[in-house]
Each structure stands twice: as structure tokens, then as C-alpha cells.
Scaffold this motif. Sequence first.
Motif, PDB file in Angstrom:
ATOM      1  N   VAL B   8      24.779  26.042 -17.990  1.00 29.32           N
ATOM      2  CA  VAL B   8      25.991  25.242 -17.811  1.00 29.32           C
ATOM      3  C   VAL B   8      25.915  24.036 -18.733  1.00 29.32           C
ATOM      4  CG1 VAL B   8      26.551  25.938 -15.423  1.00 29.32           C
ATOM      5  CG2 VAL B   8      25.065  23.965 -15.815  1.00 29.32           C
ATOM      6  N   GLY B   9      27.070  23.538 -19.108  1.00 24.21           N
ATOM      7  CA  GLY B   9      27.167  22.317 -19.894  1.00 24.21           C
ATOM      8  C   GLY B   9      27.867  21.273 -19.045  1.00 24.21           C
ATOM      9  N   VAL B  10      27.173  20.182 -18.787  1.00 26.94           N
ATOM     10  CA  VAL B  10      27.733  19.096 -17.982  1.00 26.94           C
ATOM     11  C   VAL B  10      28.319  18.080 -18.945  1.00 26.94           C
ATOM     12  CG1 VAL B  10      27.224  17.314 -16.280  1.00 26.94           C
ATOM     13  CG2 VAL B  10      25.914  19.471 -16.264  1.00 26.94           C
ATOM     14  N   ARG B  11      29.609  17.804 -18.820  1.00 25.77           N
ATOM     15  CA  ARG B  11      30.239  16.840 -19.724  1.00 25.77           C
ATOM     16  C   ARG B  11      29.754  15.443 -19.355  1.00 25.77           C
ATOM     17  NH1 ARG B  11      34.632  16.695 -23.379  1.00 25.77           N
ATOM     18  NH2 ARG B  11      35.208  18.868 -23.027  1.00 25.77           N
ATOM     19  N   SER B  12      28.727  14.991 -20.055  1.00 22.23           N
ATOM     20  CA  SER B  12      28.066  13.722 -19.739  1.00 22.23           C
ATOM     21  C   SER B  12      27.198  13.318 -20.918  1.00 22.23           C
ATOM     22  CB  SER B  12      27.179  13.895 -18.494  1.00 22.23           C
ATOM     23  OG  SER B  12      26.328  12.776 -18.319  1.00 22.23           O
ATOM     24  N   SER B  13      27.000  12.032 -21.059  1.00 26.00           N
ATOM     25  CA  SER B  13      26.071  11.565 -22.093  1.00 26.00           C
ATOM     26  C   SER B  13      24.758  11.116 -21.460  1.00 26.00           C
ATOM     27  CB  SER B  13      26.708  10.421 -22.884  1.00 26.00           C
ATOM     28  OG  SER B  13      27.035   9.382 -21.981  1.00 26.00           O
ATOM     29  N   SER B  14      24.590  11.413 -20.174  1.00 22.40           N
ATOM     30  CA  SER B  14      23.399  10.932 -19.471  1.00 22.40           C
ATOM     31  C   SER B  14      22.481  12.063 -19.020  1.00 22.40           C
ATOM     32  CB  SER B  14      23.811  10.079 -18.259  1.00 22.40           C
ATOM     33  OG  SER B  14      22.657   9.739 -17.513  1.00 22.40           O
ATOM     34  N   LEU B  15      21.487  12.331 -19.843  1.00 21.82           N
ATOM     35  CA  LEU B  15      20.443  13.264 -19.408  1.00 21.82           C
ATOM     36  C   LEU B  15      19.817  12.783 -18.108  1.00 21.82           C
ATOM     37  CD1 LEU B  15      18.782  13.885 -22.874  1.00 21.82           C
ATOM     38  CD2 LEU B  15      19.505  15.715 -21.344  1.00 21.82           C
ATOM     39  N   TYR B 121      26.095  27.480  -7.724  1.00 24.44           N
ATOM     40  CA  TYR B 121      25.408  26.208  -7.465  1.00 24.44           C
ATOM     41  C   TYR B 121      25.260  25.380  -8.747  1.00 24.44           C
ATOM     42  CZ  TYR B 121      24.288  27.845  -2.750  1.00 24.44           C
ATOM     43  OH  TYR B 121      24.379  28.285  -1.457  1.00 24.44           O
ATOM     44  N   LEU B 122      25.044  26.040  -9.872  1.00 18.86           N
ATOM     45  CA  LEU B 122      24.937  25.279 -11.131  1.00 18.86           C
ATOM     46  C   LEU B 122      26.293  24.687 -11.512  1.00 18.86           C
ATOM     47  CD1 LEU B 122      22.482  27.737 -12.833  1.00 18.86           C
ATOM     48  CD2 LEU B 122      21.990  25.327 -12.331  1.00 18.86           C
TER      49      LEU B 122
END
Lengths: 147, 147
Positions: B8-15, B121-122
Motif C-alpha cells: 500500500v502507498g500511504v499519502r504522507s511525508s512522514s515515515l 487491514y493494510l
Amino acid sequence: MVDILHKVGVRSSSLDDVYDALTTIDGLSGWWTTDTKGDAAVGGVIQFRFPPGGFDMKVLETAPAKRVVWEVVDGPEEWIGTTVSFDLQQQDDYVIVLFKHEGWKEPVEFMHHCTTKWGTYLLSLKSLIETGEGQPSPRDVKVDSWD
Amino acid sequence: MVDILHKVGVRSSSLDDVYDALTTIDGLSGWWTTDTKGDAAVGGVIQFRFPPGGFDMKVLETAPAKRVVWEVVDGPEEWIGTTVSFDLQQQDDYVIVLFKHEGWKEPVEFMHHCTTKWGTYLLSLKSLIETGEGQPSPRDVKVDSWD
């Protein structure tokens, strides 16, 4: 060789309804991609198109209310020659769909992506039968930057 | 040996936000199951409980903003001894999560089910970070009669 496996249970007493959604252009358009064309009979080729590209599937087997098998004959290089199958059975109130996308050569990142996407499409199939409305492309569930 | 793979790709700049959701009891409760307890530090054991049962995971590795690995030490027989890993990386606007549940002995029907459930869940993890709200058990997406 590595495989993608999924299972969904469609709350329905009609194996035929699920089978029709896997073996007619109209049915397939309702859960995988609205841009579906071609010949869904055994030996025919179905063209599935998505904004980023698409797949051509040769229909290898259709056993009414039981099993559907396709071979990927055109599309992304990793998909060509792989097979996609759906096995159906009634279990109490559910039509169980066991899905396999077999024959991947390597467990590449694209395979990770495709596993997650297949899950969303199979839930779209479940929704189509249960509610009359699926989420086929282009209004499919987005999982990452690859769509 | 057969594996479950997802991306999955989470739209975020925060690892760090995604890493925290994988390494804190509060974070894990927000996307997998609200009934999460235990010690999420390396060497600790986390208890994840669901209406039909649960899993105990020993934390094998936590590399900040990069990687988390668990070993299943209690739960369904097919799960015991398998490992679950999450590899994180920033790619443009997305935190990419490559997921692996490795070491299944056989591609049983339960593995098909678990593949589809892990995908939901992901996507719940993605939703938690992007919107502040996940869909952890017991309000998780139902995929079949096994839940």
C-alpha cells in the motif's frame, strides 16, 4: 513460481449469479473495469482496460457454477503466461470464491501491488452481487501511487 | 513455503507516523484490532485479539522509519512460526509499505482468506494515517463467512 491467493464469500444462494459475473462482458464490467470488451466464451479473448493499461485474457475453461480459468496473453510482461482462476462453491449462506493468480516468476513489488488490488476487486465482485453495485475501474479503490 | 505479499502507498511525508502505527499499542489498535495489548519493543510480545480468536506476535526487529518484523508465537496452527514484516520507504508523496507474511507451509483455504483480510487491514492502516480513522476489528471489512 509464486502465486496470489484470495478468498471472498458472497452472501448469496446463487452460484449462477456469481458465475455470470465472471463469464459475461456485462458482469465483468460491473466489478473489474467498466472498459471490458471481447469474447468471453472458451477460446475467446477478453480485453480489460484501465487508465494505466490493460490485460488480454484468453478464456481457457468455463464450468458453469463451478470454475473459470483465464490465461494472460497480453499485458505487463510479468503477467504474460500467468493464469487466473476462480473456483466457486456454495457453503451455507455464501458463495465462496477461491481465487488464484498463478505462475509469477518473481515476487516483485508489482506482485505485492497486484495482490492488494485483486483483493479490492474481489470485494467489488462481492458488493456487485450483494448490493447491485460494484467498484470497477475507474472508480476502484486506490491502494498506492500505481493506482 | 508460500507467502502473502501486499503493497500500500500511504499519502504522507512522514515515515515516522507509519512506523509509529506499527510499533505502538495505540497505533496498532487504530488499524488492526482495537483489542491490542502487550509490549511492542524488540523481544516483547503483542497480543492481538479478534472476536474469532487472536495472535501473539514476538517483536523480532524494529528499525525506525524503515522496517518492523514479528514472529507468530501463538494463534492458529497455520500461523505459528510464520513471520510478518513491514518495509517502509518514502517515494514522492507516498510512504510505501511492502508487507510480507512468510513461511506458510501450505496454500490452504485459510491462507486465501488471510490474504484478502490482510489487504483490508493494510488499507485500514492507510486510512488511519491519511484521515485519522482506520477500520480495525471489530468494525473491519468482512470478506467471507470466516469474517
